[in-house]
Design an enzyme around this catalytic site. Sequence first.
Site, PDB file in Angstrom:
ATOM      1  N   ASN A  38      -1.593  -0.073   7.245  1.00 30.17           N
ATOM      2  CA  ASN A  38      -1.070  -1.387   7.617  1.00 30.17           C
ATOM      3  C   ASN A  38      -0.265  -2.071   6.515  1.00 30.17           C
ATOM      4  O   ASN A  38      -0.157  -3.283   6.478  1.00 30.17           O
ATOM      5  CB  ASN A  38      -2.191  -2.279   8.144  1.00 30.17           C
ATOM      6  CG  ASN A  38      -3.304  -2.486   7.148  1.00 30.17           C
ATOM      7  OD1 ASN A  38      -3.125  -2.280   5.950  1.00 30.17           O
ATOM      8  ND2 ASN A  38      -4.448  -2.904   7.628  1.00 30.17           N
ATOM      9  N   TYR A  95     -12.545  -2.130  -3.422  1.00 35.24           N
ATOM     10  CA  TYR A  95     -13.116  -2.133  -2.066  1.00 35.24           C
ATOM     11  C   TYR A  95     -14.645  -2.175  -2.070  1.00 35.24           C
ATOM     12  O   TYR A  95     -15.279  -1.805  -1.091  1.00 35.24           O
ATOM     13  CB  TYR A  95     -12.647  -0.893  -1.298  1.00 35.24           C
ATOM     14  CG  TYR A  95     -11.198  -0.948  -0.858  1.00 35.24           C
ATOM     15  CD1 TYR A  95     -10.718  -2.019  -0.110  1.00 35.24           C
ATOM     16  CD2 TYR A  95     -10.318   0.075  -1.175  1.00 35.24           C
ATOM     17  CE1 TYR A  95      -9.399  -2.075   0.312  1.00 35.24           C
ATOM     18  CE2 TYR A  95      -8.990   0.035  -0.763  1.00 35.24           C
ATOM     19  CZ  TYR A  95      -8.545  -1.039  -0.017  1.00 35.24           C
ATOM     20  OH  TYR A  95      -7.236  -1.085   0.393  1.00 35.24           O
ATOM     21  N   GLU A 146      -9.512  -9.806  -8.085  1.00 36.30           N
ATOM     22  CA  GLU A 146      -8.527  -8.726  -7.956  1.00 36.30           C
ATOM     23  C   GLU A 146      -7.445  -8.796  -9.036  1.00 36.30           C
ATOM     24  O   GLU A 146      -7.037  -7.760  -9.570  1.00 36.30           O
ATOM     25  CB  GLU A 146      -7.910  -8.759  -6.559  1.00 36.30           C
ATOM     26  CG  GLU A 146      -8.928  -8.410  -5.484  1.00 36.30           C
ATOM     27  CD  GLU A 146      -8.417  -8.607  -4.065  1.00 36.30           C
ATOM     28  OE1 GLU A 146      -7.320  -9.174  -3.870  1.00 36.30           O
ATOM     29  OE2 GLU A 146      -9.126  -8.182  -3.144  1.00 36.30           O
ATOM     30  N   LYS A 202       0.830  -1.202   0.000  1.00 37.46           N
ATOM     31  CA  LYS A 202       0.000   0.000   0.000  1.00 37.46           C
ATOM     32  C   LYS A 202       0.870   1.261   0.000  1.00 37.46           C
ATOM     33  O   LYS A 202       2.077   1.194   0.250  1.00 37.46           O
ATOM     34  CB  LYS A 202      -0.919  -0.024   1.221  1.00 37.46           C
ATOM     35  CG  LYS A 202      -1.934  -1.162   1.194  1.00 37.46           C
ATOM     36  CD  LYS A 202      -2.769  -1.152   2.452  1.00 37.46           C
ATOM     37  CE  LYS A 202      -3.795  -2.261   2.472  1.00 37.46           C
ATOM     38  NZ  LYS A 202      -4.589  -2.236   3.715  1.00 37.46           N
ATOM     39  N   HIS A 253      -1.819  -5.409   1.373  1.00 39.05           N
ATOM     40  CA  HIS A 253      -3.105  -6.071   1.111  1.00 39.05           C
ATOM     41  C   HIS A 253      -2.807  -7.413   0.470  1.00 39.05           C
ATOM     42  O   HIS A 253      -1.917  -7.526  -0.370  1.00 39.05           O
ATOM     43  CB  HIS A 253      -3.958  -5.241   0.141  1.00 39.05           C
ATOM     44  CG  HIS A 253      -5.087  -6.027  -0.445  1.00 39.05           C
ATOM     45  ND1 HIS A 253      -6.283  -6.206   0.212  1.00 39.05           N
ATOM     46  CD2 HIS A 253      -5.181  -6.722  -1.613  1.00 39.05           C
ATOM     47  CE1 HIS A 253      -7.072  -6.974  -0.527  1.00 39.05           C
ATOM     48  NE2 HIS A 253      -6.425  -7.301  -1.643  1.00 39.05           N
TER      49      HIS A 253
END
Length: 136
Positions: free
Chosen positions: A113, A49, A127, A9, A116
């Site tokens: 975080n 998302y 995805e 990310k 992904h």
Amino acid sequence: MDRTLVIVKPDGVERRLSGEIVARLERKGLSLVAAELRLISREVAQVHYQEHEGKPFFASLVDFITRSPALIMVVEGPENTFKVVRTLMGATNPTDAAPGTIRGDLGIEMTENLIHGSDSPEAAAREISLFFPGLS
């Protein structure tokens, strides 16, 4: 061989942790099939998302993943590669992630975080086709 999608990310790229994260995946025995550093568009982020659409944090997720470039990868390994990646990632909240995991060793906060990983074979297929349509 089995494939899954992994994204370093924007916070991971900004903190210059992409190489460390890729190295951990490769040391585990996974292979990179495709990788690209790119700025994710808002439209693609919203599709990515989509299961969170309508939730209070949806807009902040989209803002975060589109704020700067992310390293988007397809990794390959044995059966259930997504589970291998998810184990390496650690718990979503870095304060709960075990030492030795990516988030446990390198993560700071829940909203940033680092990584992904697809959470199922179905999500991986969806995805991968979203980010690398030529591979699906």
